[in-house]
Design an enzyme around this catalytic site. Structure first.
Site: not given
Length: 291
Positions: A66, A212, A216
Site C-alpha cells: 500500500y 466490505p 450494489g
C-alpha cells in the site's frame, strides 16, 4: 454523539490469542491515487489513524504494497509507541510498478524481505498478524507457506493469515502452520466466498472481508438495504456493515477511509441492530441463501 462511538459495540473475536473488537480499520486508502505514493492530505490521514484508537478500534489492517510502504510508515508516525492491545496486521506477496499495478510475488526471498521491511517500518519486533497477500501460482504453494512458517518460528510473526484463498488452499496451509485469519472479498452484494466463510466459522478462523461497503443495487430506492437505512436515519453503508457483523461471529470487517467523518460513520454502524426480517430480506435480495 461522536464521543460515544465505540467499536466495542461490534463484539469481540480472538485472533489467535489476541482479543480484538470485530470492527477494524483498513489502511489501504491512506495512500495516493491507485494506492500509489502519499495521500493528498497526509495530515487528515494522520488524524484518521489517531481517531481509530480513540473510538475503540484495535485491529488495523495494512500491507507493504500500500503505497508501497506509505501506509505502514503513516501508521508508525501516527501511533507509535502503540497503545496496548492494538493489533496491526500487515501483508506481503505483491510487488508494485505503478498506480493500480499489482504483480504477485511469492518467491521466498521476496516474502522474507517483505516481512522484514514491515517490521522496520512499523517499528516492531514481532508482527502480530502477517498475511500472505496472495498465493503466487508461479511458485509452489508449499514454498510460500513454508517461508511464512519459518518466519513464525523465528519470532518475526506471531499469527499467520491468508488472502483470496479457497477452502482447499486453507487446509493445505494449515498442514504447515496454524491459520488465524482469512481475508477474501466479501460484502452484502458479493458473496462468492460464502463457502470459505462457513469453513472459517467451523474452524474458528477470523474472516476479514475486504471491500466490505459495496452494496450494489441493494441501496436503490425501495430496496431492503435502503429501507432499513431510511427507517433508522443512517447511511446504507452502515446497514451493510451491520449486516456483515450479524452474518457471522468470525466476521471482522475493516472498512477504510481517509476522512475522520467517514471513519466515525463506519464505527457508528457497530451499534446498528437489524431485526430478524430485515437481516433475512437483505440476504435474500443479494441472491444468497438465508444465513
Amino acid at each position: 454523539m461522536a464521543d460515544r462511538l465505540d467499536a466495542a459495540a461490534s463484539g469481540t473475536f480472538l485472533v489467535g490469542d489476541i482479543p480484538v473488537n470485530r470492527l477494524g480499520f483498513g489502511a489501504m486508502r491512506i495512500t495516493g491515487e491507485g494506492v500509489w505514493g502519499p495521500p493528498k492530505d497526509g495530515e487528515e490521514c494522520i488524524r484518521v489513524l489517531k481517531r481509530t484508537v480513540e473510538v475503540g478500534i484495535d485491529l488495523i489492517d495494512t500491507a507493504d504494497s500500500y503505497g508501497p510502504n506509505v501506509s505502514e510508515e503513516l501508521i508508525a508516525e501516527a501511533l507509535y509507541p502503540y497503545p496496548r492491545g492494538l493489533l496491526i496486521a500487515t501483508k506481503g506477496g505483491f510487488t508494485r510498478s505503478g498506480p493500480g499495478k499489482w504483480t504477485e510475488n511469492g518467491h521466498p526471498k521476496h516474502l522474507r524481505a517483505a516481512c522484514e521491511g514491515s517490521l522496520r517500518r512499523l517499528r516492531l519486533d514481532t508482527i502480530d498478524l502477517w498475511q500472505l497477500h496472495r498465493i503466487d501460482p508461479a511458485i509452489p504453494a508449499e514454498d510460500q507457506v513454508g517461508t511464512v512458517a519459518d518466519l513464525r518460528r523465528e519470532g518475526k510473526i506471531r499469527h499467520v493469515g491468508l488472502s483470496e484463498v479457497t477452502v482447499e488452499q486453507i487446509e493445505a496451509a494449515r498442514r504447515e502452520v496454524p491459520i488465524a485469519t482469512v481475508q477474501n472479498r466479501y460484502n452484502v452484494a458479493d458473496r462468492e466466498w460464502e463457502g470459505v466463510l462457513e469453513h472459517c466459522e467451523l474452524h474458528g478462523i477470523g474472516f476479514i472481508p475486504w471491500y466490505p461497503l459495496a452494496v450494489g443495487k441493494l441501496a436503490d430506492e425501495g430496496g431492503p438495504l435502503a429501507e432499513a437505512a431510511r427507517r433508522r436515519g443512517v447511511a446504507a453503508s452502515q446497514v451493510a456493515l451491520a449486516w456483515l457483523l450479524r452474518r457471522s461471529p468470525v466476521m471482522l470487517p475493516i472498512p477504510g477511509t481517509s476522512k475522520v467523518a467517514h471513519l466515525d460513520e463506519n464505527v457508528a454502524a457497530a451499534a446498528v441492530e437489524l431485526a430478524d426480517d430485515e437481516f433475512r430480506r437483505i440476504g435474500e435480495a443479494a441472491g444468497g441463501e438465508e444465513a
